[in-house]
Design a protein around this motif. Structure first.
Motif, PDB file in Angstrom:
ATOM      1  N   ALA A  15       0.829  -1.211   0.000  1.00 49.97           N
ATOM      2  CA  ALA A  15       0.000   0.000   0.000  1.00 49.97           C
ATOM      3  C   ALA A  15       0.861   1.258   0.000  1.00 49.97           C
ATOM      4  O   ALA A  15       0.542   2.236  -0.690  1.00 49.97           O
ATOM      5  N   SER A  16       1.962   1.237   0.752  1.00 48.45           N
ATOM      6  CA  SER A  16       2.837   2.411   0.791  1.00 48.45           C
ATOM      7  C   SER A  16       3.542   2.623  -0.544  1.00 48.45           C
ATOM      8  O   SER A  16       3.711   3.764  -0.984  1.00 48.45           O
ATOM      9  N   ILE A  17       3.945   1.546  -1.213  1.00 46.13           N
ATOM     10  CA  ILE A  17       4.595   1.675  -2.527  1.00 46.13           C
ATOM     11  C   ILE A  17       3.620   2.243  -3.554  1.00 46.13           C
ATOM     12  O   ILE A  17       3.962   3.120  -4.356  1.00 46.13           O
ATOM     13  N   ILE A  18       2.377   1.745  -3.513  1.00 44.87           N
ATOM     14  CA  ILE A  18       1.362   2.266  -4.435  1.00 44.87           C
ATOM     15  C   ILE A  18       1.119   3.747  -4.176  1.00 44.87           C
ATOM     16  O   ILE A  18       1.047   4.559  -5.107  1.00 44.87           O
ATOM     17  N   SER A  19       0.995   4.107  -2.904  1.00 51.38           N
ATOM     18  CA  SER A  19       0.786   5.513  -2.560  1.00 51.38           C
ATOM     19  C   SER A  19       1.956   6.375  -2.995  1.00 51.38           C
ATOM     20  O   SER A  19       1.782   7.503  -3.463  1.00 51.38           O
ATOM     21  N   LEU A  20       3.184   5.834  -2.860  1.00 51.04           N
ATOM     22  CA  LEU A  20       4.374   6.614  -3.179  1.00 51.04           C
ATOM     23  C   LEU A  20       4.459   6.911  -4.668  1.00 51.04           C
ATOM     24  O   LEU A  20       4.692   8.052  -5.071  1.00 51.04           O
ATOM     25  N   PHE A  21       4.258   5.898  -5.488  1.00 49.91           N
ATOM     26  CA  PHE A  21       4.473   6.079  -6.919  1.00 49.91           C
ATOM     27  C   PHE A  21       3.260   6.704  -7.613  1.00 49.91           C
ATOM     28  O   PHE A  21       3.410   7.669  -8.373  1.00 49.91           O
ATOM     29  N   ILE A  22       2.071   6.199  -7.338  1.00 47.71           N
ATOM     30  CA  ILE A  22       0.893   6.719  -8.031  1.00 47.71           C
ATOM     31  C   ILE A  22       0.439   8.028  -7.394  1.00 47.71           C
ATOM     32  O   ILE A  22       0.224   9.031  -8.078  1.00 47.71           O
ATOM     33  N   GLY A  23       0.280   8.029  -6.071  1.00 49.21           N
ATOM     34  CA  GLY A  23      -0.251   9.207  -5.401  1.00 49.21           C
ATOM     35  C   GLY A  23       0.633  10.429  -5.516  1.00 49.21           C
ATOM     36  O   GLY A  23       0.144  11.538  -5.763  1.00 49.21           O
ATOM     37  N   VAL A  24       1.950  10.238  -5.363  1.00 47.76           N
ATOM     38  CA  VAL A  24       2.864  11.386  -5.417  1.00 47.76           C
ATOM     39  C   VAL A  24       2.912  11.986  -6.820  1.00 47.76           C
ATOM     40  O   VAL A  24       2.825  13.208  -6.996  1.00 47.76           O
ATOM     41  N   ILE A  25       3.035  11.144  -7.839  1.00 52.49           N
ATOM     42  CA  ILE A  25       3.103  11.659  -9.209  1.00 52.49           C
ATOM     43  C   ILE A  25       1.773  12.291  -9.618  1.00 52.49           C
ATOM     44  O   ILE A  25       1.741  13.392 -10.192  1.00 52.49           O
ATOM     45  N   TYR A  26       0.685  11.606  -9.317  1.00 51.35           N
ATOM     46  CA  TYR A  26      -0.634  12.120  -9.705  1.00 51.35           C
ATOM     47  C   TYR A  26      -0.926  13.443  -9.000  1.00 51.35           C
ATOM     48  O   TYR A  26      -1.336  14.425  -9.629  1.00 51.35           O
ATOM     49  N   GLY A  27      -0.726  13.475  -7.679  1.00 52.08           N
ATOM     50  CA  GLY A  27      -0.974  14.709  -6.948  1.00 52.08           C
ATOM     51  C   GLY A  27      -0.020  15.823  -7.331  1.00 52.08           C
ATOM     52  O   GLY A  27      -0.402  16.994  -7.362  1.00 52.08           O
ATOM     53  N   GLY A  28       1.241  15.460  -7.630  1.00 53.11           N
ATOM     54  CA  GLY A  28       2.203  16.478  -8.037  1.00 53.11           C
ATOM     55  C   GLY A  28       1.828  17.130  -9.357  1.00 53.11           C
ATOM     56  O   GLY A  28       1.893  18.359  -9.499  1.00 53.11           O
ATOM     57  N   ILE A  29       1.428  16.320 -10.330  1.00 49.80           N
ATOM     58  CA  ILE A  29       1.023  16.872 -11.631  1.00 49.80           C
ATOM     59  C   ILE A  29      -0.223  17.731 -11.482  1.00 49.80           C
ATOM     60  O   ILE A  29      -0.325  18.822 -12.059  1.00 49.80           O
ATOM     61  N   SER A  30      -1.184  17.253 -10.685  1.00 48.47           N
ATOM     62  CA  SER A  30      -2.429  18.004 -10.507  1.00 48.47           C
ATOM     63  C   SER A  30      -2.162  19.358  -9.846  1.00 48.47           C
ATOM     64  O   SER A  30      -2.670  20.389 -10.299  1.00 48.47           O
ATOM     65  N   GLY A  31      -1.381  19.368  -8.776  1.00 48.21           N
ATOM     66  CA  GLY A  31      -1.121  20.621  -8.086  1.00 48.21           C
ATOM     67  C   GLY A  31      -0.251  21.576  -8.876  1.00 48.21           C
ATOM     68  O   GLY A  31      -0.417  22.792  -8.787  1.00 48.21           O
ATOM     69  N   PHE A  32       0.678  21.052  -9.665  1.00 45.81           N
ATOM     70  CA  PHE A  32       1.609  21.906 -10.413  1.00 45.81           C
ATOM     71  C   PHE A  32       0.942  22.543 -11.624  1.00 45.81           C
ATOM     72  O   PHE A  32       1.169  23.718 -11.912  1.00 45.81           O
TER      73      PHE A  32
END
Length: 305
Positions: free
Chosen positions: A113-130
């Motif tokens: 769960a942490s690996i999924i959150s790290l790779f998908i959540g960080v990239i997805y949220g980073g692109i959305s916020g940027f």
């Protein structure tokens, strides 16, 4: 006209010119965070407990004379003893080995769960916020749709298509567990993207990809690590709950939820069969929460002294 009297001053000697005294060594962000984390007794205790559980999960079953699925009908429902530290279950299986083996499954689910959150959540949220604007609105509505569907619906649908087991749990975590991370990272990126160092990067011609990957996301890693630490116990409890109600790992696999489910029927007569797997779940979740609280305090620059 001289404004001072040269006789009142004495020039420095060569030794005095090169002499320097370091009152405090320079600390980086991460070294200062580790220094403060070491002084947090509860966080350090949680880290030690997690390390012990990991070692027992990896190496413990290798040194045990019992197999996690080996039945011995001559040792049914034995209480804790020197030969069976945690006692045995209704089939004569050693509960200590099954608890250690269950730690492999539960911890693997938590770290997945942490690996999924790290790779998908960080990239997805980073692109959305940027990027912001309309693209941000569309991406966040996707996250809202994922949030609106209860996890049990995903599990039931996957059981029909894939069947019960670890595969269904991993897919369920892959669908749902990255959404909170994406929201948190989006908020951090939107806060950081208007800082002066981002403006300086734009002025010198840095691309959007470089700004996001080399400047924004690394500066949000403190909050990311804290969120990851808190997401692991949530995933462990989710797996235990799903296995307990029969929607997760199936027998004879020995996850902590399966062990708790097997022991409920004999709780009044053999309470140790439920006590040890339930204690393993509680201690692990408590250790991760202690570590998460410590990381949150250590990685907060406002608390730096």
């Amino acid at each position: 006209m001289n404004l001072y009297d040269p006789s009142l001053f004495e020039p420095l000697s060569p030794d005095e010119k090169i002499h320097s005294e370091t009152l405090r060594p320079s600390l980086t962000y991460w070294s200062d965070a580790w220094r403060r984390l070491k002084h947090d007794r509860l966080a350090l205790f949680g880290l030690i407990v997690i390390a012990i559980i990991l070692l027992l999960a990896i190496f413990g079953p290798m040194f045990s004379p019992y197999e996690y699925d080996a039945m011995d009908f001559m040792c049914i429902n034995e209480p804790p003893s020197m030969s069976h530290w945690f006692g045995t279950d209704i089939f004569g299986r050693d509960i200590f080995v099954r608890v250690m083996y269950g730690a492999r499954i539960s911890l693997s689910v938590g770290f997945m769960a942490s690996i999924i959150s790290l790779f998908i959540g960080v990239i997805y949220g980073g692109i959305s916020g940027f990027t912001g604007g309309r693209k941000d609105e569309i991406m966040m509505r996707v996250v809202d749709v994922i949030y609106s569907v209860p996890m049990m619906i995903y599990v039931i649908l996957l059981m029909v298509v894939v069947g019960p087991g670890l595969k269904s749990i991993f897919i369920t975590l892959g669908i749902t567990y990255w959404a909170p991370m994406a929201r948190m990272v989006r908020a951090e990126i939107m806060r950081l993207k208007n800082e002066e160092f981002i403006l300086a990067a734009r002025v010198i011609g840095a691309s959007s990809k470089r700004i996001l990957l080399r400047h924004l996301i690394p500066n949000a890693m403190g909050a990311v690590l804290v969120t990851l630490t808190f997401s692991i116990p949530g995933a462990i409890f989710t797996e235990a709950f799903l296995s307990f109600v029969g929607l997760g790992v199936s027998a004879p696999m020995a996850s902590w939820g399966v062990l708790s489910n097997d022991a409920v029927g004999t709780l009044s007569m053999y309470p140790w069969q439920l006590f040890f797997p339930a204690s393993a779940i509680s201690i692990t979740i408590l250790a991760f929460n202690f570590l998460g609280d410590g990381l949150r305090d250590a990685l907060d620059p406002k608390l730096r002294k």
